[in-house]
Enzyme design. Structure first.
Site, PDB file in Angstrom:
ATOM      1  N   ASP A 229     -89.375  40.445  -8.072  1.00  0.00           N
ATOM      2  CA  ASP A 229     -88.949  41.636  -7.336  1.00  0.00           C
ATOM      3  C   ASP A 229     -90.013  41.986  -6.305  1.00  0.00           C
ATOM      4  OD1 ASP A 229     -86.848  43.901  -7.287  1.00  0.00           O
ATOM      5  OD2 ASP A 229     -88.778  44.907  -7.075  1.00  0.00           O
TER       6      ASP A 229
HETATM    7  C1  LIG Z   1     -91.298  43.078   2.786  1.00  0.00           C
HETATM    8  C2  LIG Z   1     -90.344  41.907   2.854  1.00  0.00           C
HETATM    9  C3  LIG Z   1     -89.297  41.764   1.964  1.00  0.00           C
HETATM   10  N1  LIG Z   1     -88.432  40.713   2.059  1.00  0.00           N
HETATM   11  C4  LIG Z   1     -87.310  40.547   1.119  1.00  0.00           C
HETATM   12  C5  LIG Z   1     -87.659  39.725  -0.128  1.00  0.00           C
HETATM   13  C6  LIG Z   1     -86.566  40.105  -1.102  1.00  0.00           C
HETATM   14  O1  LIG Z   1     -85.463  39.189  -0.924  1.00  0.00           O
HETATM   15  C7  LIG Z   1     -86.137  41.495  -0.628  1.00  0.00           C
HETATM   16  C8  LIG Z   1     -86.469  42.538  -1.675  1.00  0.00           C
HETATM   17  O2  LIG Z   1     -85.427  42.637  -2.590  1.00  0.00           O
HETATM   18  P1  LIG Z   1     -85.483  42.129  -4.094  1.00  0.00           P
HETATM   19  O3  LIG Z   1     -84.755  43.131  -4.944  1.00  0.00           O
HETATM   20  O4  LIG Z   1     -86.886  41.773  -4.465  1.00  0.00           O
HETATM   21  O5  LIG Z   1     -84.669  40.759  -4.073  1.00  0.00           O
HETATM   22  P2  LIG Z   1     -83.191  40.440  -3.600  1.00  0.00           P
HETATM   23  O6  LIG Z   1     -82.266  41.581  -3.895  1.00  0.00           O
HETATM   24  O7  LIG Z   1     -83.219  39.952  -2.165  1.00  0.00           O
HETATM   25  O8  LIG Z   1     -82.816  39.178  -4.493  1.00  0.00           O
HETATM   26  P3  LIG Z   1     -82.776  39.026  -6.114  1.00  0.00           P
HETATM   27  O9  LIG Z   1     -82.948  40.385  -6.745  1.00  0.00           O
HETATM   28  O10 LIG Z   1     -81.436  38.422  -6.422  1.00  0.00           O
HETATM   29  O11 LIG Z   1     -83.906  38.091  -6.419  1.00  0.00           O
HETATM   30  O12 LIG Z   1     -86.882  41.780   0.564  1.00  0.00           O
HETATM   31  C9  LIG Z   1     -88.601  39.740   3.038  1.00  0.00           C
HETATM   32  O13 LIG Z   1     -87.827  38.785   3.118  1.00  0.00           O
HETATM   33  N2  LIG Z   1     -89.655  39.875   3.920  1.00  0.00           N
HETATM   34  C10 LIG Z   1     -90.532  40.901   3.876  1.00  0.00           C
HETATM   35  O14 LIG Z   1     -91.470  40.944   4.706  1.00  0.00           O
END
Ligand SMILES: Cc1cn([C@H]2C[C@H](O)[C@@H](COP(=O)(O)OP(=O)(O)OP(=O)(O)O)O2)c(=O)[nH]c1=O
Length: 191
Positions: free
Chosen positions: A68
């Site tokens: 997460d």
């Molecule tokens: C800060 C930041 C976040 N993110 C993304 C990563 C995660 O995919 C998302 C945060 O949400 P998460 O809840 O961590 O993940 P998700 O919903 O995309 O997928 P899952 O729960 O099924 O694993 O933000 C980036 O891609 N780049 C960035 O710089």
């Protein structure tokens, strides 16, 4: 033994591939990601990663990998914005200051759990109206914690960072490799 990636995030799949691992299955968990009242960002992030890991169905010998990513401004959790207006609010808050990006990784095999929280610090420049509007129109804020992706256009807003770049993108690869090795996933094996 199967390696199961419990994530709908295309970034996590790509980052796993970066260290030479292709999961046998991808099974995104479906859990309630609402923070509890008064919950601080790091315990929240660790709790959600663990809950994801236990929500993925797997056999006793299978290894489940979940993570997460949470953006934290002080004690405040900035989740995935629900609208462009909320993304705008987050980006204005982040402009001109430092914030933390926490990625908690949880690896599970049966009832055993290996976890790690990776905390990075990111500094944004103050955003002009043009920059903000251009970024919102790109839709890159969608589905990303804090409303931005450092790996895309928003990289131009980042004047400084400390920590793990892959952690900010969603899966810190060095720490993930260690956790997977501890759980018995073969790494660095010639094909
Ligand atoms: C800060 C930041 C976040 N993110 C993304 C990563 C995660 O995919 C998302 C945060 O949400 P998460 O809840 O961590 O993940 P998700 O919903 O995309 O997928 P899952 O729960 O099924 O694993 O933000 C980036 O891609 N780049 C960035 O710089």
């Amino acid at each position: 033994m199967k390696l199961i990636l419990g994530s709908a995030s295309p970034r996590r799949k790509d980052l796993l591939a970066q260290i030479g691992l292709v999961p046998d299955a991808i099974l995104p968990p479906d859990i309630d990601e609402d923070p509890r009242r008064g919950e601080l960002p790091r315990p929240y992030c660790a709790r959600i990663a663990q809950e994801k890991a236990f929500a993925v169905p797997a056999g006793p010998e299978d290894v489940v990998l979940c993570a997460d990513t949470t953006v934290a401004l002080g004690r405040r959790i900035l989740g995935k914005p629900a609208s462009a207006a909320e993304a705008a609010k987050f980006l204005v808050l982040l402009g001109g200051r430092r914030h933390e990006v926490i990625t908690s990784v949880a690896v599970r095999k049966g009832e055993r759990l290996w976890t790690r929280d990776v905390v990075s610090v990111v500094k944004f420049k103050r955003l002009s109206d043009d920059e903000l509007n251009f970024y919102l129109a790109s839709n890159e804020w969608q589905g990303k914690a804090g409303g931005y992706g450092i790996q895309g256009l928003a990289g131009a807003f980042v004047t400084w960072m400390q920590g793990s770049f892959t952690g900010v993108v969603g899966l810190p690869v060095a720490e993930t490799a260690q956790l997977l090795a501890a759980a018995g996933v073969p790494l660095w094996r010639q094909a």
